[in-house]
Write a protein that holds these residues in place. Sequence first.
Motif, PDB file in Angstrom:
ATOM      1  N   ASP A 115       0.824  -1.206   0.000  1.00 32.53           N
ATOM      2  CA  ASP A 115       0.000   0.000   0.000  1.00 32.53           C
ATOM      3  C   ASP A 115       0.862   1.262   0.000  1.00 32.53           C
ATOM      4  OD1 ASP A 115      -2.317  -1.506  -0.060  1.00 32.53           O
ATOM      5  OD2 ASP A 115      -2.661  -1.353   2.108  1.00 32.53           O
ATOM      6  N   ALA A 116       1.944   1.258   0.775  1.00 31.54           N
ATOM      7  CA  ALA A 116       2.836   2.414   0.832  1.00 31.54           C
ATOM      8  C   ALA A 116       3.487   2.658  -0.531  1.00 31.54           C
ATOM      9  CB  ALA A 116       3.902   2.209   1.902  1.00 31.54           C
ATOM     10  N   LEU A 117       3.898   1.600  -1.207  1.00 35.71           N
ATOM     11  CA  LEU A 117       4.511   1.750  -2.526  1.00 35.71           C
ATOM     12  C   LEU A 117       3.500   2.193  -3.578  1.00 35.71           C
ATOM     13  CD1 LEU A 117       7.006  -1.225  -2.611  1.00 35.71           C
ATOM     14  CD2 LEU A 117       7.533   1.204  -2.408  1.00 35.71           C
ATOM     15  N   LYS A 118       2.257   1.758  -3.424  1.00 35.46           N
ATOM     16  CA  LYS A 118       1.213   2.223  -4.337  1.00 35.46           C
ATOM     17  C   LYS A 118       1.001   3.725  -4.171  1.00 35.46           C
ATOM     18  CE  LYS A 118      -2.731   0.373  -4.030  1.00 35.46           C
ATOM     19  NZ  LYS A 118      -3.968  -0.360  -3.852  1.00 35.46           N
ATOM     20  N   ASP A 119       1.064   4.203  -2.918  1.00 32.16           N
ATOM     21  CA  ASP A 119       0.848   5.623  -2.628  1.00 32.16           C
ATOM     22  C   ASP A 119       2.031   6.484  -3.067  1.00 32.16           C
ATOM     23  OD1 ASP A 119      -1.613   5.007  -1.543  1.00 32.16           O
ATOM     24  OD2 ASP A 119      -0.900   5.030   0.525  1.00 32.16           O
ATOM     25  N   ASP A 120       3.253   5.968  -2.965  1.00 31.28           N
ATOM     26  CA  ASP A 120       4.453   6.731  -3.321  1.00 31.28           C
ATOM     27  C   ASP A 120       5.462   5.790  -3.959  1.00 31.28           C
ATOM     28  OD1 ASP A 120       6.654   8.346  -3.584  1.00 31.28           O
ATOM     29  OD2 ASP A 120       6.869   8.770  -1.455  1.00 31.28           O
ATOM     30  N   SER A 121       5.457   5.761  -5.277  1.00 28.34           N
ATOM     31  CA  SER A 121       6.316   4.821  -5.994  1.00 28.34           C
ATOM     32  C   SER A 121       7.758   5.300  -6.111  1.00 28.34           C
ATOM     33  CB  SER A 121       5.747   4.532  -7.381  1.00 28.34           C
ATOM     34  OG  SER A 121       5.747   5.726  -8.153  1.00 28.34           O
ATOM     35  N   SER A 122       8.108   6.423  -5.485  1.00 25.71           N
ATOM     36  CA  SER A 122       9.484   6.923  -5.586  1.00 25.71           C
ATOM     37  C   SER A 122      10.474   5.999  -4.888  1.00 25.71           C
ATOM     38  CB  SER A 122       9.591   8.332  -4.998  1.00 25.71           C
ATOM     39  OG  SER A 122       9.375   8.322  -3.603  1.00 25.71           O
ATOM     40  N   TYR A 123       9.996   5.089  -4.048  1.00 29.47           N
ATOM     41  CA  TYR A 123      10.871   4.151  -3.348  1.00 29.47           C
ATOM     42  C   TYR A 123      11.117   2.864  -4.126  1.00 29.47           C
ATOM     43  CZ  TYR A 123      10.189   7.086   0.730  1.00 29.47           C
ATOM     44  OH  TYR A 123      10.158   8.143   1.597  1.00 29.47           O
ATOM     45  N   THR A 124      10.437   2.701  -5.244  1.00 26.63           N
ATOM     46  CA  THR A 124      10.580   1.454  -6.000  1.00 26.63           C
ATOM     47  C   THR A 124      11.853   1.457  -6.832  1.00 26.63           C
ATOM     48  OG1 THR A 124       9.306   2.312  -7.871  1.00 26.63           O
ATOM     49  CG2 THR A 124       8.079   1.127  -6.153  1.00 26.63           C
ATOM     50  N   LEU A 125      12.294   0.274  -7.182  1.00 27.64           N
ATOM     51  CA  LEU A 125      13.476   0.097  -8.026  1.00 27.64           C
ATOM     52  C   LEU A 125      13.071  -0.638  -9.293  1.00 27.64           C
ATOM     53  CD1 LEU A 125      15.978  -1.206  -5.327  1.00 27.64           C
ATOM     54  CD2 LEU A 125      15.819   1.123  -6.224  1.00 27.64           C
ATOM     55  N   SER A 126      13.737  -0.308 -10.382  1.00 28.29           N
ATOM     56  CA  SER A 126      13.504  -1.049 -11.622  1.00 28.29           C
ATOM     57  C   SER A 126      14.186  -2.406 -11.503  1.00 28.29           C
ATOM     58  CB  SER A 126      14.075  -0.288 -12.823  1.00 28.29           C
ATOM     59  OG  SER A 126      15.490  -0.295 -12.756  1.00 28.29           O
ATOM     60  N   ILE A 127      13.828  -3.316 -12.381  1.00 28.93           N
ATOM     61  CA  ILE A 127      14.462  -4.634 -12.367  1.00 28.93           C
ATOM     62  C   ILE A 127      15.955  -4.502 -12.661  1.00 28.93           C
ATOM     63  CG2 ILE A 127      13.942  -5.198 -14.773  1.00 28.93           C
ATOM     64  CD1 ILE A 127      13.951  -7.629 -11.777  1.00 28.93           C
ATOM     65  N   GLU A 128      16.311  -3.542 -13.508  1.00 29.21           N
ATOM     66  CA  GLU A 128      17.726  -3.321 -13.804  1.00 29.21           C
ATOM     67  C   GLU A 128      18.483  -2.863 -12.563  1.00 29.21           C
ATOM     68  OE1 GLU A 128      15.234  -1.938 -15.679  1.00 29.21           O
ATOM     69  OE2 GLU A 128      15.377  -3.278 -17.403  1.00 29.21           O
ATOM     70  N   GLN A 129      17.873  -1.988 -11.769  1.00 24.17           N
ATOM     71  CA  GLN A 129      18.505  -1.522 -10.534  1.00 24.17           C
ATOM     72  C   GLN A 129      18.681  -2.670  -9.535  1.00 24.17           C
ATOM     73  OE1 GLN A 129      15.511   1.558  -9.986  1.00 24.17           O
ATOM     74  NE2 GLN A 129      17.136   3.097  -9.913  1.00 24.17           N
ATOM     75  N   VAL A 130      17.674  -3.516  -9.442  1.00 24.60           N
ATOM     76  CA  VAL A 130      17.748  -4.662  -8.526  1.00 24.60           C
ATOM     77  C   VAL A 130      18.855  -5.611  -8.970  1.00 24.60           C
ATOM     78  CG1 VAL A 130      16.520  -6.692  -7.662  1.00 24.60           C
ATOM     79  CG2 VAL A 130      15.330  -4.493  -7.839  1.00 24.60           C
ATOM     80  N   ARG A 131      18.897  -5.921 -10.257  1.00 28.40           N
ATOM     81  CA  ARG A 131      19.932  -6.830 -10.776  1.00 28.40           C
ATOM     82  C   ARG A 131      21.332  -6.255 -10.549  1.00 28.40           C
ATOM     83  NH1 ARG A 131      16.750  -8.492 -16.198  1.00 28.40           N
ATOM     84  NH2 ARG A 131      15.631 -10.261 -15.320  1.00 28.40           N
ATOM     85  N   SER A 132      21.484  -4.963 -10.801  1.00 32.57           N
ATOM     86  CA  SER A 132      22.777  -4.317 -10.612  1.00 32.57           C
ATOM     87  C   SER A 132      23.210  -4.379  -9.146  1.00 32.57           C
ATOM     88  CB  SER A 132      22.695  -2.863 -11.077  1.00 32.57           C
ATOM     89  OG  SER A 132      23.908  -2.203 -10.832  1.00 32.57           O
ATOM     90  N   ARG A 133      22.282  -4.097  -8.262  1.00 37.01           N
ATOM     91  CA  ARG A 133      22.604  -4.136  -6.826  1.00 37.01           C
ATOM     92  C   ARG A 133      22.949  -5.551  -6.372  1.00 37.01           C
ATOM     93  NH1 ARG A 133      18.998  -1.510  -1.976  1.00 37.01           N
ATOM     94  NH2 ARG A 133      20.301  -2.236  -0.285  1.00 37.01           N
TER      95      ARG A 133
END
Length: 63
Positions: A31-49
């Motif tokens: 619910d928090a991510l739905k309200d503010d998606s600025s905290y999400t990461l793309s799949i590319e960012q996740v793979r890189s990390r």
Amino acid sequence: MHKTERFSDGQLARERSWESWLVGQVALAYDALKDDSSYTLSIEQVRSRLSAEHQKAQVEIDE
């Protein structure tokens, strides 16, 4: 599950624990991510990390 089957005490406790975790943490985070998606990461960012963390761990093992 067949209608006549019943949960053992351990199974029931495990089910309750899962449900509590899903409602208390996962759903709230969703619910928090739905309200503010600025905290999400793309799949590319996740793979890189993950790749960077893996490489770091490999260096530590080799030392």
